[in-house]
Design a protein around this motif. Structure first.
Motif, mmCIF file in Angstrom:
data_model
loop_
_atom_site.group_PDB
_atom_site.id
_atom_site.type_symbol
_atom_site.label_atom_id
_atom_site.label_comp_id
_atom_site.label_asym_id
_atom_site.label_seq_id
_atom_site.Cartn_x
_atom_site.Cartn_y
_atom_site.Cartn_z
ATOM 1 N N ALA A 10 21.334 44.855 47.754
ATOM 2 C CA ALA A 10 20.626 44.143 46.571
ATOM 3 C C ALA A 10 20.248 42.742 46.454
ATOM 4 C CB ALA A 10 21.217 44.661 45.202
ATOM 5 N N VAL A 16 27.570 38.024 43.913
ATOM 6 C CA VAL A 16 26.109 38.225 44.052
ATOM 7 C C VAL A 16 25.700 38.127 42.679
ATOM 8 C CG1 VAL A 16 24.319 39.783 44.462
ATOM 9 C CG2 VAL A 16 26.448 39.689 46.051
ATOM 10 N N ILE A 17 26.322 39.027 41.534
ATOM 11 C CA ILE A 17 25.800 38.975 40.292
ATOM 12 C C ILE A 17 25.796 37.321 39.770
ATOM 13 C CG2 ILE A 17 26.375 39.782 38.068
ATOM 14 C CD1 ILE A 17 27.717 41.898 39.404
ATOM 15 N N VAL A 31 25.180 46.609 46.670
ATOM 16 C CA VAL A 31 25.324 45.161 46.087
ATOM 17 C C VAL A 31 24.560 44.257 47.150
ATOM 18 C CG1 VAL A 31 26.367 43.382 44.991
ATOM 19 C CG2 VAL A 31 26.950 45.976 44.185
ATOM 20 N N VAL A 56 29.772 48.342 47.409
ATOM 21 C CA VAL A 56 29.773 46.821 47.602
ATOM 22 C C VAL A 56 28.564 46.803 48.638
ATOM 23 C CG1 VAL A 56 30.875 45.170 49.116
ATOM 24 C CG2 VAL A 56 32.074 46.374 47.392
ATOM 25 N N ALA A 101 31.354 40.884 45.811
ATOM 26 C CA ALA A 101 30.329 41.378 45.342
ATOM 27 C C ALA A 101 30.013 40.766 43.857
ATOM 28 C CB ALA A 101 30.551 42.915 45.172
#
Length: 771
Positions: free
Chosen positions: A29, A281-282, A26, A23, A278
């Protein structure tokens, strides 16, 4: 034994640490993707030298304001840090962690706000420049939306990284430490929302009243001394303030979910609320990168499509995560609330995976419904705004009445939708702890879309500034003007949508925090060796108890007082701007002729001074009102206080935001040539309506969202101290009453000082409008 005490015994296994580590990666990222988007935005063309000159003036004014604001707020942060450290805690480590992460939450909130301002003041000239190029609509939309995407990525990245870091370091104690993290984020966001809102609307109202109404010149005419301040205000109010606001929504919702998840599901309940954002985020990355305007398509349709696609992807991935990570029965969980297993057996769903999946989907669907509802009541293509536009034919009074009517009606529908979501999540389980956790999970589900939501919000002020810079520079013509006008109207709608979603997160988080509030005072009662039923009337939380009802009334009253203070602050500051702009027109006739440059800096200085002076009173009210009620009346009335503030705050925030949004877009509708177009009596009527709506939608309304969460977190933090001075060996009625009286005294003094300022305009020598 209480939830909090049991939670302290939880330790992360090696596999748990891997999950939290993933997490955290991520989250990092997200920051990296945000940086890539930032470079892409800054690589776009900056337009003409005149555009760049205006852009630099806006950049300098915004940076100067926020730097002064942060110096002022630094004093509050230090004071609250000391007070937090003095509050009771289970051990020294928890007390230190709570105070340190309070500062970290405040710093993260300030960082998000500053980044939003910094990038928006550089993106606006790039959007204006893109509108001049072939394919200008698609290019300008992409730059404006990806500017918001940068802020969105940093919002989810910092919020998720901060929560993951606390869980890694503190494990079972993480929920208590995260109370400080959420409080720091919420407190800074509220101050930035109030201060930035006063700045932006003082400049906007002053510019409109003198420029449009008295002088009959366009909104962003460079001859108006308030134009630069107006553009600065868009960035410090909407970009910086709203970015910090959505960050604290993200942080506080995570706090509520982690606290209740530990009680309901044990370690898996502590970690699952980290997995859901998380996934967000994607989906935020998907939402930002698929935002491309098709041929003949409006920018609003493009943005809405991106939101809905990312929401559907979020729902699917969250359900997959629930079924992969959570067990199929409660017997395989280890909840820290020992009553959960028995309560679950009595009713509700028996599968933790199904409860978590439905709760998250409820939150995501809620976001979509609010997007549609708010868009309907504030969009230029729908009946409500058209009705306000038509009412301009009979003057400003009917414009104002029509806008107020729309605000009231939309508040009812939106509040019912939010209530349905809360109730729907709550009835998923027969256990009160699991039910509250489901409400918190609905909040995290809603916030899986926060990256796209922040992008939608930032889109508004960037587009508004781009249109202003284009008009002031005179370097955008023809189709480019139409593109920027459309983007500005779309931005008004997207800003209204994000405000609706933000208040929904406040309600979900506040409802979930009731669970942690109850745990806080029951734990303190257990330490004092007193059962809840034996604690006395001050601890009665039934709504039919008269003292609880008194708390409900006071909580609702504070929302009214807070809103009144914020709007009155704009009134005073705007009055000072009106006199200054009139003075410049009167003393320098060359300004109107275009041969003399207005003194833009003086207006920026007035806005800065007044907004920083005015933000203290609403802030003190938010912090000390719960303290006065808690120590003065008891835990029961404080619970009622929170209920009243949430109920009234929900309706008030939506009413203010949607009324203002409807008035603003009704003005845009007339300016597009309807009902006589610019310069007509109908246009003047809608300008007055928009002027009334400015502090509604951009100052008081949005600030109620962090207000609710600040008051909830203050209540959670002080509950053990209230109990300690109320029952047991440490009980001391005189000390409790003294604390309450001091809190009341601070509030009264702050309000009196604020009221005394209201005579400043009246004391100014009478001046007549110019022209």
């Amino acid at each position: 034994m209480s939830v909090s005490t049991l939670a302290q015994g939880l330790e992360l296994t090696a596999s748990d640490r891997v999950v939290v580590g993933v997490v955290a990666v991520v989250a990092l990222a997200a920051l990296a993707i945000g940086y890539m988007l930032l470079r892409e935005v800054l690589a776009a063309g900056q337009g003409t030298s005149k555009m760049q000159e205006i852009g630099r003036a806006v950049q300098e004014g915004a940076a100067a304001y926020l730097n002064r604001q942060f110096r002022t707020l630094g004093i509050f942060v230090v004071i609250v840090f000391v007070l937090l450290f003095a509050l009771p805690a289970d051990d020294l480590g928890e007390r230190i962690g709570r105070s340190i992460f309070f500062v970290i939450g405040a710093v993260f909130s300030a960082t998000i706000g500053y980044l939003g301002m910094w990038l928006a003041t550089r993106a606006n000239i790039r959007v204006a420049s893109a509108a001049r190029e072939p394919g200008g609509r698609e290019k300008a939309t992409r730059i404006a939306f990806r500017t918001g995407g940068v802020v969105g990525m940093f919002t989810v990245g910092l919020g998720l990284f901060g929560a993951a870091l606390v869980v890694l370091v503190y494990a079972g104690q993480a929920p208590k430490v995260l109370e400080g993290f959420g409080f720091g984020a919420a407190l800074l966001a509220m101050f930035m929302r109030v201060g930035g809102g006063i700045f932006t609307k003082a400049a906007d109202v002053g510019a409109d009243l003198v420029g449009k109404v008295e002088q009959g010149i366009p909104e962003d005419d460079p001859r108006n001394a308030a134009t630069i301040a107006d553009n600065v205000g868009d960035n410090v109010g909407d970009c910086a303030g709203m970015a910090a606001d959505l960050f604290e929504s993200y942080a506080v919702t995570l706090v509520a979910a982690l606290i209740l998840g530990t009680a309901a599901f044990g370690l898996q309940g502590l970690l699952f609320p980290l997995i859901v954002p998380a996934i967000g985020v994607i989906t935020a990355v998907i939402g930002v990168y698929i935002t491309r305007t098709r041929q003949g398509e409006s920018s609003l349709t493009t943005i809405n499509r991106s939101f809905y696609i990312s929401a559907v992807v979020s729902a699917i991935l969250c359900v997959v995560a629930a079924y992969l990570y959570l067990p199929s029965t409660f017997g395989d969980l280890n909840p820290t609330d020992t009553g959960v297993l028995a309560d679950v057996a009595e009713g509700g769903l028996q599968d933790p995976r199904l409860i978590a999946s439905i709760a998250v989907i409820i939150g995501i669907v809620l976001a979509g419904l609010i997007l549609w509802l708010t868009g309907y009541f504030t969009g230029t293509e729908d009946k409500p705004v058209k009705t306000v536009g038509e009412s301009s034919l009979t003057g400003p009074a009917t414009v104002i009445l029509a806008g107020i009517s729309i605000g009231f009606e939309s508040a009812v529908y939106t509040a019912l939708v939010i209530s349905a979501a809360v109730y729907g999540a709550f009835v998923l389980s027969g256990s009160i702890t699991v039910a509250l956790f489901a409400v918190a999970l609905a909040g995290t589900g809603l916030l899986t879309t926060v990256g796209v939501i922040v992008a939608m919000d930032t889109f508004g002020p960037v587009s508004d500034n781009a249109q202003g810079i284009a008009e002031m520079s005179g370097d955008v013509e023809g189709e480019g003007v139409d593109i920027l006008t459309e983007l500005d109207a779309v931005g008004n709608t997207t800003k209204a949508i994000t405000k609706g979603i933000a208040i929904a997160t406040a309600v979900l988080a506040a409802t979930a925090l009731f669970g942690s509030y109850r745990d806080a005072f029951t734990q303190a009662l257990a330490k004092a060796g007193v059962a809840l039923q034996d604690a006395g009337t001050a601890f009665a939380t039934e709504v039919f108890a008269p003292n609880t009802l008194v708390g409900v009334i006071i909580g609702a009253s504070v929302v009214f007082m807070f809103s009144g203070l914020a709007i009155n602050a704009v009134t005073r500051a705007a009055g000072a701007i009106v006199f200054e702009v009139r003075r410049q027109f009167r003393d320098n006739p060359g300004i109107m002729e275009g041969t003399v440059r207005p003194e833009y800096g003086r207006v920026v200085d007035i806005c800065t001074r007044d907004s920083l002076r005015e933000l203290a009173t609403p802030g003190l009210l938010a912090i000390f009102a719960p303290i006065a009620v808690g120590f003065g009346l008891g835990i029961g009335p404080l619970a009622g206080y929170l209920a009243g503030a949430i109920a009234c705050g929900t309706l008030m925030a939506i009413f203010l935001a949607n009324s203002g949004g409807a008035w603003d877009n009704a003005k845009k509708l007339v300016e597009d040539g309807n009902h006589g177009g610019k310069g007509s009596p109908a246009h003047e009527a809608t300008v007055i309506g928009d002027t009334v709506g400015d502090p509604f939608k951009d100052t008081a309304g949005p600030a109620i969202n962090p207000l609710i969460k600040v008051m909830n977190l203050v209540s959670v933090l002080i509950a053990p101290a209230v109990v300690a001075f109320s029952v047991g060996d440490t009980a001391s009625t005189p000390v409790r009453i003294v604390i309450a009286l001091v809190a009341v005294g601070i509030i009264v003094a702050a309000v009196m000082v604020s009221k005394r300022r209201s005579t400043a305009i009246a004391d100014t020598p009478a001046e007549k409008p110019v022209g």
